[in-house]
Design a protein around this motif. Structure first.
Motif, PDB file in Angstrom:
ATOM      1  N   ASP A 288      30.992 -13.652  25.993  1.00 41.89           N
ATOM      2  CA  ASP A 288      32.304 -14.483  26.177  1.00 41.89           C
ATOM      3  C   ASP A 288      31.760 -15.917  27.004  1.00 41.89           C
ATOM      4  O   ASP A 288      32.730 -16.645  27.204  1.00 41.89           O
TER       5      ASP A 288
ATOM      6  N   PHE B 181      33.898 -20.156  28.718  1.00 41.66           N
ATOM      7  CA  PHE B 181      33.305 -20.483  30.251  1.00 41.66           C
ATOM      8  C   PHE B 181      32.732 -21.575  29.722  1.00 41.66           C
ATOM      9  O   PHE B 181      31.511 -21.779  31.251  1.00 41.66           O
TER      10      PHE B 181
ATOM     11  N   ILE C  38      41.994 -15.398  34.248  1.00 42.89           N
ATOM     12  CA  ILE C  38      40.769 -15.225  33.825  1.00 42.89           C
ATOM     13  C   ILE C  38      39.962 -14.628  35.476  1.00 42.89           C
ATOM     14  O   ILE C  38      40.959 -14.985  36.719  1.00 42.89           O
TER      15      ILE C  38
ATOM     16  N   ALA D 229      42.461 -19.145  38.550  1.00 45.49           N
ATOM     17  CA  ALA D 229      42.016 -17.575  38.047  1.00 45.49           C
ATOM     18  C   ALA D 229      42.092 -16.755  39.190  1.00 45.49           C
ATOM     19  O   ALA D 229      42.344 -17.357  40.432  1.00 45.49           O
TER      20      ALA D 229
ATOM     21  N   ASP E 134      36.033 -11.160  34.270  1.00 39.56           N
ATOM     22  CA  ASP E 134      35.634 -12.213  33.002  1.00 39.56           C
ATOM     23  C   ASP E 134      33.894 -12.517  33.271  1.00 39.56           C
ATOM     24  O   ASP E 134      32.719 -12.863  32.346  1.00 39.56           O
TER      25      ASP E 134
END
Length: 278
Positions: free
Chosen positions: A151, A155, A166, A187, A208
């Protein structure tokens, strides 16, 4: 700094006597205070003297921030700043006593006299500086993100992180939480109280990403191959780590000089290589 122990009436009488002796010359005030110091014998004792008399250096540590301090299941402490604390105690000719603390209680514990110095990756901040001293900085840092490697490309910026849905995991009470709450408004900020296990939560998909000091992201990606630090050499902000001290200039001067020697004689660099590999 000094503590005046005379009562107010006695102080006025003493002032009048000094004025009668030396008149109204331009140095009268300086002479008065010099005489006052002599008369009261009121030079404040430094914490440095207390440490020597006690025979122990009490070091406050959270024990949850590798590579600086890590507390094991048996209650023992290891880490870069544990080694530095032992060296400082050796320089003082005393033993080390590690005092458990938390990020939220660092300043209250210092102010109440529970420990003499806080060590273990403490960020130098202006709110903390208002209430305490810091040593000279030991390391330049800044906040950076760490996420599961699959991921990490999602970001790269704060704007990409600060989106609805998120989840950003954080240890409560420290500068990581303050950074998140100041910079993230969409977030979800998810608190997790055990900083020693927080990266396991990230690996398990409970959040995350995490934002922490760049030096920690570099270490944790080595310890957790599933995680990747996100441009740690270009952090989101500027920061420095140092040792937290009471407002005692004598103790601060000693710690700063010891730290200067530790840097110049290679001790600090050697410990960086031992714990960080760089």
């Amino acid at each position: 700094m000094f503590a005046v122990t005379m009562e107010a009436s006695t102080l006025r009488t003493f002032h009048q006597w000094v004025r009668g002796q030396i008149g109204n010359g331009p140095v009268r005030l300086l002479v008065f205070f010099a005489a006052l110091l002599f008369a009261t014998g009121a030079v404040a004792q430094s914490r440095l003297d207390d440490i020597a008399a006690r025979g122990t250096l009490r070091v406050g540590m959270t024990g949850d921030y590798r590579p600086f301090s890590q507390r094991d299941a048996a209650g023992g402490y290891t880490g870069l700043d544990v080694d530095m604390a032992n060296n400082l105690a050796e320089a003082l000719g005393v033993k080390v006593e590690i005092v458990p603390t938390t990020w939220a209680s660092l300043l209250p514990d210092l102010s109440s006299g529970k420990f003499d110095i806080g060590m273990g990756g403490i960020s130098i901040t202006l709110p903390r500086q208002r209430l305490a001293f810091f040593s000279r900085p030991v390391m330049r840092v800044g906040k950076a993100a760490i996420a599961r490697c699959a991921d990490k490309d999602r970001f790269q910026t704060l704007a990409e992180i600060d989106r609805a849905g998120i989840k950003v995991i954080v240890n409560p009470g420290g500068t990581n939480e303050r950074f998140d709450r100041a910079n993230l408004h969409q977030a979800d900020i998810v608190g997790f109280p055990d900083n020693a296990r927080i990266f396991d939560e990230l690996v398990a998909g409970k959040a995350d990403l995490m934002i922490t000091d760049a030096v920690e992201t570099k270490l944790q990606q080595k310890l957790h191959p599933e995680l990747c630090a996100i441009h740690p050499d270009q952090p989101f902000d500027f920061g420095e780590l140092g040792y937290l001290l009471p407002r005692d200039i004598v103790l601060k001067q000693f710690v700063d000089q010891w730290l200067h020697i530790a840097v110049e004689n290679g001790l600090w660099r050697g410990l960086l290589e031992k714990y960080l590999g760089s």
